[in-house]
Design a protein around this motif. Sequence first.
Motif, PDB file in Angstrom:
ATOM      1  N   GLN A 197       0.853  -1.180   0.000  1.00 33.15           N
ATOM      2  CA  GLN A 197       0.000   0.000   0.000  1.00 33.15           C
ATOM      3  C   GLN A 197       0.894   1.237   0.000  1.00 33.15           C
TER       4      GLN A 197
ATOM      5  N   TYR B  30      -2.087   6.115   1.002  1.00 33.73           N
ATOM      6  CA  TYR B  30      -3.296   5.411   1.444  1.00 33.73           C
ATOM      7  C   TYR B  30      -3.630   5.694   2.909  1.00 33.73           C
TER       8      TYR B  30
ATOM      9  N   TRP C 255     -10.796   4.424   4.643  1.00 32.91           N
ATOM     10  CA  TRP C 255     -11.128   3.040   4.311  1.00 32.91           C
ATOM     11  C   TRP C 255     -12.274   2.549   5.178  1.00 32.91           C
TER      12      TRP C 255
ATOM     13  N   ILE D 159      -4.706  -7.668   2.548  1.00 34.21           N
ATOM     14  CA  ILE D 159      -5.005  -6.643   1.546  1.00 34.21           C
ATOM     15  C   ILE D 159      -4.157  -6.888   0.299  1.00 34.21           C
TER      16      ILE D 159
ATOM     17  N   VAL E  39      -3.345  -5.135  -3.601  1.00 38.24           N
ATOM     18  CA  VAL E  39      -3.425  -3.834  -4.258  1.00 38.24           C
ATOM     19  C   VAL E  39      -3.139  -3.982  -5.753  1.00 38.24           C
TER      20      VAL E  39
ATOM     21  N   TYR F 146      -9.553  -8.204   0.949  1.00 32.05           N
ATOM     22  CA  TYR F 146      -9.714  -6.758   0.916  1.00 32.05           C
ATOM     23  C   TYR F 146      -8.860  -6.215  -0.229  1.00 32.05           C
TER      24      TYR F 146
ATOM     25  N   ARG G  65      -7.633  -3.042  -2.720  1.00 33.68           N
ATOM     26  CA  ARG G  65      -7.450  -1.599  -2.783  1.00 33.68           C
ATOM     27  C   ARG G  65      -6.787  -1.228  -4.105  1.00 33.68           C
TER      28      ARG G  65
ATOM     29  N   TYR H  88     -16.409  -1.501  -6.721  1.00 31.76           N
ATOM     30  CA  TYR H  88     -15.460  -0.791  -5.851  1.00 31.76           C
ATOM     31  C   TYR H  88     -16.094   0.500  -5.367  1.00 31.76           C
TER      32      TYR H  88
ATOM     33  N   CYS I 267      -8.880   6.905  -3.958  1.00 31.11           N
ATOM     34  CA  CYS I 267      -8.639   5.572  -3.427  1.00 31.11           C
ATOM     35  C   CYS I 267      -9.945   4.787  -3.478  1.00 31.11           C
TER      36      CYS I 267
ATOM     37  N   GLU J  12     -11.875   0.718  -2.870  1.00 26.17           N
ATOM     38  CA  GLU J  12     -11.741  -0.555  -2.167  1.00 26.17           C
ATOM     39  C   GLU J  12     -12.943  -1.446  -2.431  1.00 26.17           C
TER      40      GLU J  12
ATOM     41  N   LYS K 150     -14.454  -5.457  -0.736  1.00 28.35           N
ATOM     42  CA  LYS K 150     -14.278  -6.670   0.059  1.00 28.35           C
ATOM     43  C   LYS K 150     -14.868  -7.819  -0.735  1.00 28.35           C
TER      44      LYS K 150
END
Length: 172
Positions: A72, A76, A81, A90, A92, A126, A128, A147, A167, A169, A171
Amino acid sequence: MIRKATKEDIPSIVKIYDAILDYEEAGKLHIGWARGVYPTEQTALDSLGKGTLFVCEDGGRIVASAKIDQTQVPEYRDASWKYDAPDHEIMVLHALAVDPAASRCSYGKTFVRFYEQYALEHNCHYLRMDTQEINKTAQSLYKKLGYREAGVVFCVFNGIPNVRLMCLEKKI
């Protein structure tokens, strides 16, 4: 087919970076990259050296590339988040680049789906990623794929000043 990149893929990846930058300089795209600053051949070589560079190949031609890892970027820290996950869970996606000549062929969507599967295979639930706020094309794609925006960070990013880094994200 998406696979790990090899040294032989670097010229094709750089051609994609250059094509994107050509389109941006002509006003046909709004990505926010800067020629000679980011991304460069060294960007691709650094990712290749870490084993985190992937390419999408179609008919023997490289049509897209991206870096996938668990790193990350420091920026970030300033995002909001929703999911406060431990770093080891996580994954990326960085610097997704699709050849503009092939942009209507769903390679971006295919790459993101690969990224999601890759994350699951590495026990990362997760996800990102980021894009510059001016990159409406990427934002649209990422939002269609589920996202959510985690905020916009004002920063110098990859050597580019005055970036509004969005940014995102998800799940899974």
